[in-house]
Design an enzyme around this catalytic site. Structure first.
Site, mmCIF file in Angstrom:
data_model
loop_
_atom_site.group_PDB
_atom_site.id
_atom_site.type_symbol
_atom_site.label_atom_id
_atom_site.label_comp_id
_atom_site.label_asym_id
_atom_site.label_seq_id
_atom_site.Cartn_x
_atom_site.Cartn_y
_atom_site.Cartn_z
ATOM 1 N N HIS A 82 -7.603 2.527 -6.480
ATOM 2 C CA HIS A 82 -6.746 1.957 -5.783
ATOM 3 C C HIS A 82 -6.620 0.446 -5.794
ATOM 4 C CE1 HIS A 82 -3.629 2.158 -2.886
ATOM 5 N NE2 HIS A 82 -4.093 1.151 -2.311
ATOM 6 N N GLU A 83 -7.905 -0.288 -5.463
ATOM 7 C CA GLU A 83 -7.919 -1.520 -5.235
ATOM 8 C C GLU A 83 -7.764 -2.378 -6.588
ATOM 9 O OE1 GLU A 83 -7.337 -2.310 -2.539
ATOM 10 O OE2 GLU A 83 -8.153 -0.696 -1.187
ATOM 11 N N HIS A 92 -4.052 -2.587 -7.830
ATOM 12 C CA HIS A 92 -3.384 -3.500 -7.218
ATOM 13 C C HIS A 92 -3.141 -4.950 -7.912
ATOM 14 C CE1 HIS A 92 -1.914 -2.367 -3.367
ATOM 15 N NE2 HIS A 92 -3.117 -1.981 -2.898
ATOM 16 N N GLU A 138 2.267 -1.225 -2.671
ATOM 17 C CA GLU A 138 1.510 -0.073 -2.242
ATOM 18 C C GLU A 138 2.030 1.082 -2.939
ATOM 19 O OE1 GLU A 138 -1.311 -0.057 -1.244
ATOM 20 O OE2 GLU A 138 -1.449 -2.026 -0.054
ATOM 21 N N TYR A 184 2.839 4.067 1.178
ATOM 22 C CA TYR A 184 1.808 4.683 0.108
ATOM 23 C C TYR A 184 2.390 6.034 -0.310
ATOM 24 C CZ TYR A 184 -1.608 1.086 2.164
ATOM 25 O OH TYR A 184 -2.239 0.081 2.400
#
Length: 552
Positions: free
Chosen positions: A338-339, A342, A361, A413
């Protein structure tokens, strides 16, 4: 189970509908919110080109001291500008051409007056010297501020997470997402027995007085101020290379020394397949000049550009849990994926206003499913997207209030990802969908954007009219509900619980074993149906909608 869930959600959604206006009207914004979130002439008058952030972190006193040099280009004639620094930090002086400038403070905003008008197009600079005790986060990364922690051996382990809360909570900056600095030199001084890691590439390490070392990191790509960070601790470090679309991408891994034995095989197994999947779907990694780093942090995680914060304890899923409940969420390390996602949506493409954080998101949440799809196939990714729906709250709209530093619902999200997935079904061409995702990252490469820009790009490139769909999912708490009735071989249907003019096509079971498109509006339509009754009628689960039988 699914029918029980849908029926319950219909009732819940109806209750929310009745209170939608009340929910949206509960926020009261202050002068401080406006100073933080509004692009006034005192902010738009200058464009940030370069920072040199030079900070000493005193761990014993939990304090910082140092300076930041602002290099800028004037976008209009001006004599006064605004920068930002939390009021609990002391400004010692503001220096311009060896002269101290007068300044005044209001909440966390600082107004500086220059001795003469700075002309449009001029390139100039000033330096702010400051010190104090920054806010300590209570529950990082959701609650912003410094984290003063210790590793298992009792050595200091220090970092910061400040998205939304504000980079100006620990250093003087132009605190608005719309203006990313083109490059930055980050100089962090720490006790000499510790290491320090920041964004970009390490240029040098210099000995400083009183037993400190200064680590100098240079970021060559545009970066948003909330992404500028540091990690202080006793680290193990190893390197690797990824053969990517733009050549060799350097990979740097920093784990606590005590965790390196489990960190290395865990990260080595995860990172390259993830990067391959993301480059396939989104295009080249956006920061080859600065490399890719994964750094163990004393908090769960954050998308710090080129220095991703990791705190998932080297477990699969989210701290060992599957957020989707599908089983597929345990096939990857959620925080790594996930990070890192980004880096494309959030760091490469950044929303101008935090109200549009869905751009960060929603696509990044969907990147989890795309990574699953790349490795395990489409059926697995579909199950993952369906599974995360149970976390949707439909509490307030996804888009927040503009110009006051206000995020919308956390539904950005899971609901946002399901909106993207629904639009993918409407496009009906996965390769075209992939090229749209890659096109977003190429068209808006290293840019700050608005929701309108993203909506318009997807609509244009898909050839679809998507404005009502974006309105429905981003700006209301209503879930589109297909109201239907089956009798004498005919399906009668229409949309309810929708914005005016909503006419999204959807796939349903008109015959056993297949899904076919129908084209509902808010007026009842009828079509032939064969071998399906009200108990067996279904909508394609790839669409985030609800079904409700029409009253007879």
């Amino acid at each position: 189970m699914r029918r029980l869930f849908i029926s319950t959600l219909i009732v819940f959604t109806a209750l929310l509908q009745a209170n939608a206006q009340l929910l949206q009207g509960k926020h009261t914004f202050s002068r401080a919110d406006t100073l933080r979130g509004m692009l006034t002439p005192l902010r738009t008058c200058y464009d940030i080109n370069y920072y040199h952030l030079d900070v000493k972190v005193d761990i014993d006193s939990k304090s910082v001291s140092g300076s930041n040099e602002f290099n800028f280009t004037a976008t209009t004639d001006f004599k006064q500008l605004q920068f930002d620094l939390f009021s609990n930090l002391t400004i010692e002086k503001v220096v311009y051409k060896n002269q101290e400038l007068p300044f005044k403070r209001e909440f966390n905003a600082v107004f500086v007056t220059f001795p003469a008008t700075i002309k449009k197009g001029a390139k100039d600079k000033f330096e702010v010297f400051y010190a104090g005790n920054p806010v300590i986060a209570r529950k990082p990364p959701w609650d912003g501020g410094f984290i003063f922690s210790k590793d298992e051996a009792g050595a200091p382990w220090v970092s910061v997470a400040c998205q939304g809360f504000g980079a100006s909570s620990w250093w003087p900056t132009k605190e608005h997402q719309s203006d990313e600095v083109d490059s930055v030199l980050i100089s962090i001084s720490v006790p000499k027995d510790l290491q320090e890691v920041s964004n970009g590439r390490l240029r040098s390490i210099a000995d400083k007085p009183d037993g400190y070392k200064q680590y100098n990191w240079f970021v060559a790509n545009p970066i948003n101020n909330y992404n500028i960070t540091f990690y202080i601790g006793k680290y193990a470090h190893w390197k690797d290379l990824y053969k990517g679309e733009d050549g060799d991408l350097t990979l740097d891994f920093w784990s606590l020394k005590a965790d390196s034995a489990k960190a290395r095989p865990h990260w080595d197994a995860d990172v390259k397949p993830m990067l391959k999947a993301f480059e396939h779907w989104f295009g080249p990694y956006p920061f080859y000049k600065d490399g890719y780093k994964l750094v163990q942090a004393p908090h769960l995680g954050m998308e710090h550009q080129s220095a991703v914060a990791y705190g998932n304890q080297f477990k699969m899923g989210y701290l060992g849990n599957d957020l989707s409940g599908s089983g597929w969420g345990l096939k990857f390390d959620f925080i790594t994926v996930h990070e890192s996602g980004h880096e494309w949506f959030g760091n490469n493409i950044t929303s101008k206003d935090i109200a549009d954080m869905w751009i960060h998101e929603s696509f990044t949440n969907y990147s989890e499913a795309l990574m699953v799809e790349s490795i395990y196939g489409k059926k697995a990714s579909t199950a993952y997207v369906e599974g995360i729906r149970h976390k949707i709250q439909n509490d307030i709209p996804i888009i927040g209030a503009y110009h006051v530093n206000h995020e919308g619902s956390g539904d950005m999200y899971y609901k946002g990802a399901n909106m993207v997935h629904t639009i993918r079904q409407l496009i009906q061409n996965d390769e075209k969908f992939r090229q749209i995702l890659r096109g977003l990252n190429k068209t808006f490469y290293h840019q700050t954007v608005t929701t309108a820009q993203i909506e318009n790009y997807i609509s244009k490139e898909s050839g679809l009219k998507l404005s009502k769909i974006f309105d429905q999912y981003l700006r209301t708490i209503q879930v589109p509900t297909l109201n239907y009735h089956i009798k004498d071989g005919k399906l009668t249907y229409r949309w309810t619980n929708v914005v005016e003019g909503f006419d999204m096509p959807v796939k349903v079971s008109l015959t056993p074993g297949t899904f076919s498109f129908i084209y509902p509006t808010t007026t009842f339509k009828t079509t032939a149906i064969k071998g399906i009754d009200e108990s067996s009628f279904k909508a394609d689960p790839n669409f985030y909608i609800l079904l409700m039988k029409k009253d007879k």
